[in-house]
Motif scaffolding. Structure first.
Motif, PDB file in Angstrom:
ATOM      1  N   HIS A  53      17.673  88.460 -49.132  1.00 36.94           N
ATOM      2  CA  HIS A  53      16.808  89.448 -49.779  1.00 36.94           C
ATOM      3  C   HIS A  53      16.065  90.228 -48.700  1.00 36.94           C
ATOM      4  CE1 HIS A  53      16.802  86.402 -53.301  1.00 36.94           C
ATOM      5  NE2 HIS A  53      17.921  87.106 -53.259  1.00 36.94           N
ATOM      6  N   LEU A  54      16.090  91.541 -48.819  1.00 36.90           N
ATOM      7  CA  LEU A  54      15.471  92.429 -47.843  1.00 36.90           C
ATOM      8  C   LEU A  54      14.295  93.142 -48.482  1.00 36.90           C
ATOM      9  CD1 LEU A  54      18.822  93.872 -46.437  1.00 36.90           C
ATOM     10  CD2 LEU A  54      17.562  91.840 -45.677  1.00 36.90           C
ATOM     11  N   SER A  55      13.615  93.946 -47.707  1.00 39.81           N
ATOM     12  CA  SER A  55      12.446  94.648 -48.235  1.00 39.81           C
ATOM     13  C   SER A  55      12.851  95.722 -49.234  1.00 39.81           C
ATOM     14  CB  SER A  55      11.661  95.288 -47.084  1.00 39.81           C
ATOM     15  OG  SER A  55      12.449  96.271 -46.446  1.00 39.81           O
ATOM     16  N   GLY A  56      11.900  96.134 -50.050  1.00 35.56           N
ATOM     17  CA  GLY A  56      12.133  97.222 -50.990  1.00 35.56           C
ATOM     18  C   GLY A  56      13.045  96.879 -52.142  1.00 35.56           C
ATOM     19  N   GLY A  57      13.215  95.610 -52.434  1.00 36.48           N
ATOM     20  CA  GLY A  57      14.062  95.230 -53.563  1.00 36.48           C
ATOM     21  C   GLY A  57      15.543  95.321 -53.279  1.00 36.48           C
ATOM     22  N   SER A  58      15.922  95.303 -52.020  1.00 37.82           N
ATOM     23  CA  SER A  58      17.344  95.358 -51.678  1.00 37.82           C
ATOM     24  C   SER A  58      17.792  94.012 -51.128  1.00 37.82           C
ATOM     25  CB  SER A  58      17.603  96.465 -50.656  1.00 37.82           C
ATOM     26  OG  SER A  58      16.920  96.183 -49.445  1.00 37.82           O
ATOM     27  N   GLY A  59      19.076  93.875 -50.939  1.00 36.74           N
ATOM     28  CA  GLY A  59      19.600  92.650 -50.372  1.00 36.74           C
ATOM     29  C   GLY A  59      21.085  92.751 -50.105  1.00 36.74           C
ATOM     30  N   VAL A  60      21.610  91.697 -49.525  1.00 40.73           N
ATOM     31  CA  VAL A  60      23.041  91.617 -49.220  1.00 40.73           C
ATOM     32  C   VAL A  60      23.576  90.312 -49.789  1.00 40.73           C
ATOM     33  CG1 VAL A  60      24.767  91.439 -47.383  1.00 40.73           C
ATOM     34  CG2 VAL A  60      22.844  93.023 -47.138  1.00 40.73           C
ATOM     35  N   GLN A  61      24.651  90.433 -50.537  1.00 43.48           N
ATOM     36  CA  GLN A  61      25.379  89.268 -51.039  1.00 43.48           C
ATOM     37  C   GLN A  61      26.632  89.088 -50.185  1.00 43.48           C
ATOM     38  OE1 GLN A  61      26.187  90.293 -55.180  1.00 43.48           O
ATOM     39  NE2 GLN A  61      24.601  88.841 -55.797  1.00 43.48           N
ATOM     40  N   VAL A  62      26.916  87.855 -49.857  1.00 46.52           N
ATOM     41  CA  VAL A  62      28.161  87.510 -49.173  1.00 46.52           C
ATOM     42  C   VAL A  62      28.928  86.625 -50.145  1.00 46.52           C
ATOM     43  CG1 VAL A  62      29.198  86.405 -47.159  1.00 46.52           C
ATOM     44  CG2 VAL A  62      27.068  87.703 -46.917  1.00 46.52           C
ATOM     45  N   TRP A  63      30.068  87.140 -50.576  1.00 46.93           N
ATOM     46  CA  TRP A  63      30.836  86.559 -51.676  1.00 46.93           C
ATOM     47  C   TRP A  63      32.204  86.125 -51.168  1.00 46.93           C
ATOM     48  CZ3 TRP A  63      29.899  85.036 -56.461  1.00 46.93           C
ATOM     49  CH2 TRP A  63      30.972  84.894 -57.355  1.00 46.93           C
ATOM     50  N   GLN A  64      32.604  84.905 -51.490  1.00 45.94           N
ATOM     51  CA  GLN A  64      33.923  84.417 -51.105  1.00 45.94           C
ATOM     52  C   GLN A  64      34.964  84.819 -52.136  1.00 45.94           C
ATOM     53  OE1 GLN A  64      34.297  80.441 -49.441  1.00 45.94           O
ATOM     54  NE2 GLN A  64      35.991  80.061 -50.852  1.00 45.94           N
ATOM     55  N   ASP A  65      35.921  85.637 -51.697  1.00 45.21           N
ATOM     56  CA  ASP A  65      37.041  86.056 -52.537  1.00 45.21           C
ATOM     57  C   ASP A  65      38.178  86.440 -51.596  1.00 45.21           C
ATOM     58  OD1 ASP A  65      38.907  87.219 -54.220  1.00 45.21           O
ATOM     59  OD2 ASP A  65      37.454  88.457 -55.291  1.00 45.21           O
ATOM     60  N   PRO A  66      39.011  85.467 -51.192  1.00 44.53           N
ATOM     61  CA  PRO A  66      40.043  85.715 -50.183  1.00 44.53           C
ATOM     62  C   PRO A  66      40.974  86.880 -50.490  1.00 44.53           C
ATOM     63  CG  PRO A  66      39.877  83.369 -50.647  1.00 44.53           C
ATOM     64  CD  PRO A  66      39.018  84.075 -51.661  1.00 44.53           C
ATOM     65  N   ARG A  68      40.231  89.738 -51.773  1.00 41.45           N
ATOM     66  CA  ARG A  68      39.585  91.045 -51.561  1.00 41.45           C
ATOM     67  C   ARG A  68      38.836  91.129 -50.234  1.00 41.45           C
ATOM     68  NH1 ARG A  68      35.783  93.148 -55.007  1.00 41.45           N
ATOM     69  NH2 ARG A  68      34.723  91.156 -55.058  1.00 41.45           N
ATOM     70  N   ALA A  69      38.856  90.090 -49.439  1.00 40.78           N
ATOM     71  CA  ALA A  69      38.052  90.010 -48.222  1.00 40.78           C
ATOM     72  C   ALA A  69      38.446  91.052 -47.183  1.00 40.78           C
ATOM     73  CB  ALA A  69      38.172  88.613 -47.622  1.00 40.78           C
ATOM     74  N   GLY A  70      37.455  91.457 -46.389  1.00 38.89           N
ATOM     75  CA  GLY A  70      37.697  92.311 -45.235  1.00 38.89           C
ATOM     76  C   GLY A  70      37.660  93.793 -45.480  1.00 38.89           C
ATOM     77  N   HIS A  71      37.266  94.238 -46.672  1.00 39.07           N
ATOM     78  CA  HIS A  71      37.261  95.669 -46.976  1.00 39.07           C
ATOM     79  C   HIS A  71      35.869  96.180 -47.367  1.00 39.07           C
ATOM     80  CE1 HIS A  71      41.616  95.615 -46.810  1.00 39.07           C
ATOM     81  NE2 HIS A  71      41.583  94.540 -47.574  1.00 39.07           N
ATOM     82  N   SER A  72      34.835  95.428 -47.013  1.00 41.02           N
ATOM     83  CA  SER A  72      33.472  95.797 -47.401  1.00 41.02           C
ATOM     84  C   SER A  72      32.756  96.499 -46.255  1.00 41.02           C
ATOM     85  CB  SER A  72      32.674  94.552 -47.789  1.00 41.02           C
ATOM     86  OG  SER A  72      33.312  93.833 -48.812  1.00 41.02           O
ATOM     87  N   SER A  73      31.693  97.205 -46.626  1.00 40.44           N
ATOM     88  CA  SER A  73      30.872  97.896 -45.639  1.00 40.44           C
ATOM     89  C   SER A  73      29.438  97.945 -46.143  1.00 40.44           C
ATOM     90  CB  SER A  73      31.401  99.317 -45.438  1.00 40.44           C
ATOM     91  OG  SER A  73      30.586 100.007 -44.532  1.00 40.44           O
ATOM     92  N   VAL A  74      28.500  97.760 -45.231  1.00 38.86           N
ATOM     93  CA  VAL A  74      27.090  97.870 -45.571  1.00 38.86           C
ATOM     94  C   VAL A  74      26.366  98.536 -44.401  1.00 38.86           C
ATOM     95  CG1 VAL A  74      26.450  95.561 -44.710  1.00 38.86           C
ATOM     96  CG2 VAL A  74      25.083  96.631 -46.482  1.00 38.86           C
ATOM     97  N   VAL A  75      25.378  99.363 -44.724  1.00 39.58           N
ATOM     98  CA  VAL A  75      24.527 100.010 -43.726  1.00 39.58           C
ATOM     99  C   VAL A  75      23.113  99.486 -43.938  1.00 39.58           C
ATOM    100  CG1 VAL A  75      23.614 102.182 -42.849  1.00 39.58           C
ATOM    101  CG2 VAL A  75      25.976 102.068 -43.682  1.00 39.58           C
ATOM    102  N   LEU A  76      22.512  98.983 -42.866  1.00 39.01           N
ATOM    103  CA  LEU A  76      21.168  98.419 -42.912  1.00 39.01           C
ATOM    104  C   LEU A  76      20.256  99.214 -41.983  1.00 39.01           C
ATOM    105  CD1 LEU A  76      22.273  94.689 -42.519  1.00 39.01           C
ATOM    106  CD2 LEU A  76      21.590  95.823 -44.646  1.00 39.01           C
ATOM    107  N   VAL A 118      26.759  98.138 -40.306  1.00 35.10           N
ATOM    108  CA  VAL A 118      26.215  99.158 -39.412  1.00 35.10           C
ATOM    109  C   VAL A 118      24.703  99.111 -39.517  1.00 35.10           C
ATOM    110  CG1 VAL A 118      26.088 101.626 -38.905  1.00 35.10           C
ATOM    111  CG2 VAL A 118      28.248 100.624 -39.675  1.00 35.10           C
ATOM    112  N   LEU A 119      24.045  98.985 -38.371  1.00 34.88           N
ATOM    113  CA  LEU A 119      22.596  99.088 -38.316  1.00 34.88           C
ATOM    114  C   LEU A 119      22.270 100.530 -37.944  1.00 34.88           C
ATOM    115  CD1 LEU A 119      21.531  95.826 -36.469  1.00 34.88           C
ATOM    116  CD2 LEU A 119      22.014  96.184 -38.894  1.00 34.88           C
ATOM    117  N   LEU A 120      21.387 101.145 -38.685  1.00 31.66           N
ATOM    118  CA  LEU A 120      21.023 102.537 -38.481  1.00 31.66           C
ATOM    119  C   LEU A 120      19.549 102.591 -38.125  1.00 31.66           C
ATOM    120  CD1 LEU A 120      22.090 105.467 -38.769  1.00 31.66           C
ATOM    121  CD2 LEU A 120      21.293 105.401 -41.127  1.00 31.66           C
ATOM    122  N   GLY A 121      19.223 103.281 -37.055  1.00 33.62           N
ATOM    123  CA  GLY A 121      17.826 103.380 -36.626  1.00 33.62           C
ATOM    124  C   GLY A 121      17.633 104.437 -35.574  1.00 33.62           C
ATOM    125  N   GLU A 122      16.526 104.316 -34.882  1.00 35.23           N
ATOM    126  CA  GLU A 122      16.214 105.284 -33.815  1.00 35.23           C
ATOM    127  C   GLU A 122      16.292 104.627 -32.469  1.00 35.23           C
ATOM    128  OE1 GLU A 122      12.877 107.747 -34.459  1.00 35.23           O
ATOM    129  OE2 GLU A 122      13.127 107.693 -36.616  1.00 35.23           O
TER     130      GLU A 122
END
Length: 122
Positions: A53-66, A68-76, A118-122
């Motif tokens: 669980h991250l700030s602002g009501g967001s979060g990341v789930q890591v789900w096991q599903d062989p 469909r695996a390997g095709h996800s993307s998230v920007v933090l 991908v981590l996005l920042g300054e």
């Protein structure tokens, strides 16, 4: 999304978002994501699912599903990309260092299944 109810227009309001990363083997993925988030998962809602669980009501789930695996993307978002890059390197997560991109700077990572983080920042 909006709908009309009677004579009033109703706009749907979402209260949080959970990005999903699909992995082959949760036992292999969990240490990598623990290093990424620098802590244990916040929840294990069901078999095969971890949540951070991250700030602002967001979060990341890591789900096991062989299948469909390997095709996800998230920007933090990160408020200190250079410090995060050093921390991640010390934790054993490989990356090419911060680079320019999209009007900001970014740090590209890949989990053991090839999912993009991908981590996005300054």
């Amino acid at each position: 999304m909006s709908t009309t109810v009677g004579s009033r227009q109703h706009r749907m309001t979402f209260t949080y978002v959970l990005a999903g990363q699909v992995v082959t083997d949760l036992a292999l993925a969990e240490p990598w994501y623990r290093s990424l988030f620098d802590r244990e998962p916040d929840a294990r809602p069901m078999a095969g699912l971890l949540e951070w669980h991250l700030s602002g009501g967001s979060g990341v789930q890591v789900w096991q599903d062989p299948d469909r695996a390997g095709h996800s993307s998230v920007v933090l978002g990160s408020d200190d990309l250079d410090t995060e890059a050093l921390r991640l390197t010390a934790g054993g997560l490989e990356h090419g260092g911060p680079e320019p991109g999209g009007g900001a700077r970014l740090l590209r990572l890949m989990d053991p299944d090839g999912n993009s983080v991908v981590l996005l920042g300054e």
